[in-house]
Design an enzyme around this catalytic site. Sequence first.
Site, PDB file in Angstrom:
ATOM      1  CG  HIS A 139      -4.016  -1.878   7.847  1.00 25.31           C
ATOM      2  ND1 HIS A 139      -3.621  -0.763   7.140  1.00 25.31           N
ATOM      3  CD2 HIS A 139      -4.794  -2.597   6.987  1.00 25.31           C
ATOM      4  CE1 HIS A 139      -4.152  -0.801   5.921  1.00 25.31           C
ATOM      5  NE2 HIS A 139      -4.860  -1.916   5.810  1.00 25.31           N
ATOM      6  CD  GLU A 140      -6.235  -6.004   6.810  1.00 28.91           C
ATOM      7  OE1 GLU A 140      -7.464  -5.952   6.573  1.00 28.91           O
ATOM      8  OE2 GLU A 140      -5.375  -5.715   5.969  1.00 28.91           O
ATOM      9  CG  HIS A 143      -9.767  -2.201   6.505  1.00 29.53           C
ATOM     10  ND1 HIS A 143      -9.891  -1.093   5.709  1.00 29.53           N
ATOM     11  CD2 HIS A 143      -8.573  -2.775   6.178  1.00 29.53           C
ATOM     12  CE1 HIS A 143      -8.826  -0.989   4.921  1.00 29.53           C
ATOM     13  NE2 HIS A 143      -8.014  -1.995   5.193  1.00 29.53           N
ATOM     14  CE1 TYR A 154      -9.963  -0.836   0.693  1.00 29.50           C
ATOM     15  CE2 TYR A 154      -9.965  -2.184  -1.282  1.00 29.50           C
ATOM     16  CZ  TYR A 154      -9.331  -1.723  -0.145  1.00 29.50           C
ATOM     17  OH  TYR A 154      -8.049  -2.144   0.142  1.00 29.50           O
ATOM     18  CG  HIS A 241      -3.574  -1.230  -1.102  1.00 32.67           C
ATOM     19  ND1 HIS A 241      -4.618  -1.889  -1.716  1.00 32.67           N
ATOM     20  CD2 HIS A 241      -3.572  -1.648   0.185  1.00 32.67           C
ATOM     21  CE1 HIS A 241      -5.227  -2.679  -0.832  1.00 32.67           C
ATOM     22  NE2 HIS A 241      -4.614  -2.548   0.333  1.00 32.67           N
TER      23      HIS A 241
END
Length: 318
Positions: A139-140, A143, A154, A241
């Site tokens: 996931h990270e 980014h 964002y 989120h």
Amino acid sequence: MRTRRAMVGRLYRELNLTAGQVMGFGVTTERRRQTVYDNQNNGRVFLPGVRSRGWGDPPVQDAAVNQAYDGSAATYDFYSDVLGRDSVDGAGMELVSTVHYGVGFDNALWDGAQMIYGDGSGHIFQVGALTRSLDVIAHELTHGVTEFTAGLIYSKQSGALNESMSDVFGSLVKQYSLNQTADQADWLIGEGTLVPQLGRALRSMSQPGTAFSGDRQPMHMDHYVNLPDDNDPRNDNGGVHVNSGIPNHAFYLAATTLGGHAWEVAGKVWYTALTKLIRPHTQFREAAQATVDVAGSQFGNDEQAAVLDAWKAVGVLQ
């Protein structure tokens, strides 16, 4: 840290600079794709830290180092083998990771140039859980992929798409590593990372809003949470989120309808949309239409219908 990530990403895209030019490191050599460092609980002033393991080096005694190494390698391999992408920047950028960041730091993140892992406090995240979770790592790192491609801002819907893309590919990397079909996958992000009393995972793509106590992710536009982007952390950059549950659920529906391995069709559709069609300020409807168009042009009518129906089911398209 997320502000820094956004600023670095903008430099990459707008000035057409490499990672090495912006950060002073990050360009791989032929033999080395990744390095793991130990921050020794010192925080940002000691980044990246003490070198602990490089590409091709054998495992060390520190489990966190090995987990960060293996997770980065698995993510690299997925992007390379499935999507033909050479690292997060598409040009062989070295994957730098730092473990044991700060003291009881309850987060793992891509800061624009490298991965950072806290040990967890034992109050929110279980101690050591963040490096154990492959989908969190993927996931990270995704980014980073978004940073080098679409550059999704964002904030509000574009930020929720940014988070959703990371969840999509975080889940796909885990599924790929386990050789799971869409029906076999749990569709959870960060399962087992939270302390048990808080919940089972960070997010659920199959049932948004059910992952942990206080989870308020919607799965339909009827329940979109309209929050301000006002620098108040309680408002989550305008709900990035929170509202990511809507595009997350659309991907889940498309992937399970198509069946088989989710990375083979749905994953490739989303990746092409992310890297070719989506732009920094793209909203849900535009992103949805991009995936519908890609499904039709890259695959066929049946695949396009599955993607279209998924976005209709979550109320983004009609």
